[in-house]
Scaffold this motif. Structure first.
Motif, PDB file in Angstrom:
ATOM      1  N   LYS A 111     -21.716 -14.205  14.990  1.00 19.78           N
ATOM      2  CA  LYS A 111     -22.862 -14.093  15.902  1.00 19.78           C
ATOM      3  C   LYS A 111     -22.576 -13.077  17.003  1.00 19.78           C
ATOM      4  O   LYS A 111     -23.447 -12.270  17.358  1.00 19.78           O
ATOM      5  N   LEU A 112     -21.354 -13.094  17.536  1.00 20.38           N
ATOM      6  CA  LEU A 112     -20.962 -12.130  18.572  1.00 20.38           C
ATOM      7  C   LEU A 112     -21.163 -10.702  18.085  1.00 20.38           C
ATOM      8  O   LEU A 112     -21.844  -9.901  18.739  1.00 20.38           O
ATOM      9  N   PHE A 113     -20.600 -10.372  16.938  1.00 25.49           N
ATOM     10  CA  PHE A 113     -20.672  -8.998  16.459  1.00 25.49           C
ATOM     11  C   PHE A 113     -22.069  -8.627  15.952  1.00 25.49           C
ATOM     12  O   PHE A 113     -22.479  -7.472  16.053  1.00 25.49           O
ATOM     13  N   THR A 114     -22.819  -9.592  15.451  1.00 25.47           N
ATOM     14  CA  THR A 114     -24.202  -9.314  15.049  1.00 25.47           C
ATOM     15  C   THR A 114     -25.048  -8.985  16.272  1.00 25.47           C
ATOM     16  O   THR A 114     -25.825  -8.019  16.265  1.00 25.47           O
ATOM     17  N   LEU A 115     -24.887  -9.748  17.349  1.00 25.65           N
ATOM     18  CA  LEU A 115     -25.647  -9.467  18.576  1.00 25.65           C
ATOM     19  C   LEU A 115     -25.216  -8.153  19.221  1.00 25.65           C
ATOM     20  O   LEU A 115     -26.039  -7.438  19.781  1.00 25.65           O
ATOM     21  N   GLN A 116     -23.937  -7.823  19.112  1.00 30.16           N
ATOM     22  CA  GLN A 116     -23.498  -6.507  19.600  1.00 30.16           C
ATOM     23  C   GLN A 116     -24.154  -5.397  18.786  1.00 30.16           C
ATOM     24  O   GLN A 116     -24.570  -4.388  19.341  1.00 30.16           O
ATOM     25  N   ALA A 117     -24.261  -5.592  17.480  1.00 30.45           N
ATOM     26  CA  ALA A 117     -24.937  -4.605  16.630  1.00 30.45           C
ATOM     27  C   ALA A 117     -26.406  -4.479  17.005  1.00 30.45           C
ATOM     28  O   ALA A 117     -27.007  -3.417  16.831  1.00 30.45           O
ATOM     29  N   LEU A 118     -26.974  -5.563  17.539  1.00 35.95           N
ATOM     30  CA  LEU A 118     -28.367  -5.554  17.983  1.00 35.95           C
ATOM     31  C   LEU A 118     -28.496  -5.081  19.433  1.00 35.95           C
ATOM     32  O   LEU A 118     -29.538  -5.245  20.054  1.00 35.95           O
TER      33      LEU A 118
ATOM     34  N   LEU B 200     -25.195  -6.731   2.238  1.00 35.88           N
ATOM     35  CA  LEU B 200     -26.391  -5.897   2.370  1.00 35.88           C
ATOM     36  C   LEU B 200     -27.563  -6.706   2.920  1.00 35.88           C
ATOM     37  O   LEU B 200     -28.365  -6.189   3.699  1.00 35.88           O
ATOM     38  N   GLY B 201     -27.659  -7.970   2.553  1.00 35.76           N
ATOM     39  CA  GLY B 201     -28.691  -8.844   3.119  1.00 35.76           C
ATOM     40  C   GLY B 201     -28.507  -9.022   4.617  1.00 35.76           C
ATOM     41  O   GLY B 201     -29.482  -9.012   5.376  1.00 35.76           O
ATOM     42  N   TRP B 202     -27.267  -9.170   5.051  1.00 35.41           N
ATOM     43  CA  TRP B 202     -26.951  -9.278   6.484  1.00 35.41           C
ATOM     44  C   TRP B 202     -27.337  -7.978   7.193  1.00 35.41           C
ATOM     45  O   TRP B 202     -27.969  -7.997   8.246  1.00 35.41           O
ATOM     46  N   GLN B 203     -26.999  -6.841   6.584  1.00 35.77           N
ATOM     47  CA  GLN B 203     -27.347  -5.540   7.168  1.00 35.77           C
ATOM     48  C   GLN B 203     -28.872  -5.385   7.270  1.00 35.77           C
ATOM     49  O   GLN B 203     -29.387  -4.928   8.294  1.00 35.77           O
ATOM     50  N   GLN B 204     -29.598  -5.769   6.234  1.00 36.73           N
ATOM     51  CA  GLN B 204     -31.063  -5.681   6.261  1.00 36.73           C
ATOM     52  C   GLN B 204     -31.641  -6.589   7.341  1.00 36.73           C
ATOM     53  O   GLN B 204     -32.597  -6.220   8.034  1.00 36.73           O
ATOM     54  N   PHE B 205     -31.072  -7.771   7.492  1.00 36.73           N
ATOM     55  CA  PHE B 205     -31.507  -8.677   8.550  1.00 36.73           C
ATOM     56  C   PHE B 205     -31.346  -8.008   9.917  1.00 36.73           C
ATOM     57  O   PHE B 205     -32.269  -8.019  10.737  1.00 36.73           O
ATOM     58  N   VAL B 206     -30.184  -7.421  10.162  1.00 34.75           N
ATOM     59  CA  VAL B 206     -29.924  -6.766  11.450  1.00 34.75           C
ATOM     60  C   VAL B 206     -30.926  -5.633  11.672  1.00 34.75           C
ATOM     61  O   VAL B 206     -31.525  -5.520  12.743  1.00 34.75           O
TER      62      VAL B 206
END
Length: 192
Positions: free
Chosen positions: A86-93, A22-28
């Motif tokens: 990092k790849l999937f986080t940036l895709q989410a962004l 959830l912290g990762w999701q909030q960061f995104v």
């Protein structure tokens, strides 16, 4: 984040796992409206806070590519896990997938194989390197400690005689670990 995924990660990694996810999701979610360069730096810095742990110690396997949820929930991973998260986080962004590639390199100062994430801001530009070894995001030409080998994403595999002139040699990654990762991502309900 799907409740089923939170429950699954809690069952595998303990009750703190859902809080980390959830912290990762909030960061995104907090990155909306942030410029591209700042997003790259923040994602690199945020995920670099996860402890580095070798696959054998963390997963009990010689080589295992964790999904981003496994990486964040378990609070550990090796260089591939950092780059994949990092790849999937940036895709989410909403950074374009075609501009993102995982790259195998020889880490010259460590004298070992290593994986980083590349982001190419526009066609023909020198890729920027996101790496768990440093919190800085710099053009590949400034990373004299890394020797390119090859890069890939879901669209293909590129040989890297140098980072400025990659040559696509396949229209798929060719990696069994990548294909296994994609299957597990789908099973976890994560967008690939």
């Amino acid at each position: 984040m799907a409740p089923g995924l939170l429950a699954q990660m809690n069952a595998r990694f303990g009750p703190e796992a859902s809080g980390r996810l959830l912290g990762w999701q909030q960061f995104v979610e907090a990155q909306g409206g942030v410029g591209e360069g700042l997003r790259l730096w923040r994602v690199n810095l945020f995920l670099n806070r996860v402890p580095f742990v070798e696959d054998a110690a963390h997963w009990g396997l010689e080589d295992y590519w964790a999904t981003p949820a496994e990486f964040v929930a378990s609070r550990g991973g090796d260089c591939e896990d950092f780059a994949i998260a990092k790849l999937f986080t940036l895709q989410a962004l909403e950074l374009p997938t075609a501009r993102l590639r995982l790259m195998y390199v020889n880490a010259l100062t460590l004298n070992q194989a290593h994986m980083v994430l590349l982001y190419t801001p526009y066609p023909g530009a020198m890729p920027l390197v996101l790496d768990n070894l440093t919190n800085t995001v710099v053009p590949a030409t400034q990373r004299k400690d890394l020797e390119p080998v090859y890069s890939f994403n879901s669209s293909g595999l590129w040989l890297e005689p140098d980072s400025a002139t990659p040559r696509q040699v396949r229209d798929h990654s060719g990696s069994l670990l990548w294909e296994d990762l994609r299957r597990r991502l789908q099973a976890q309900g994560l967008d690939i």
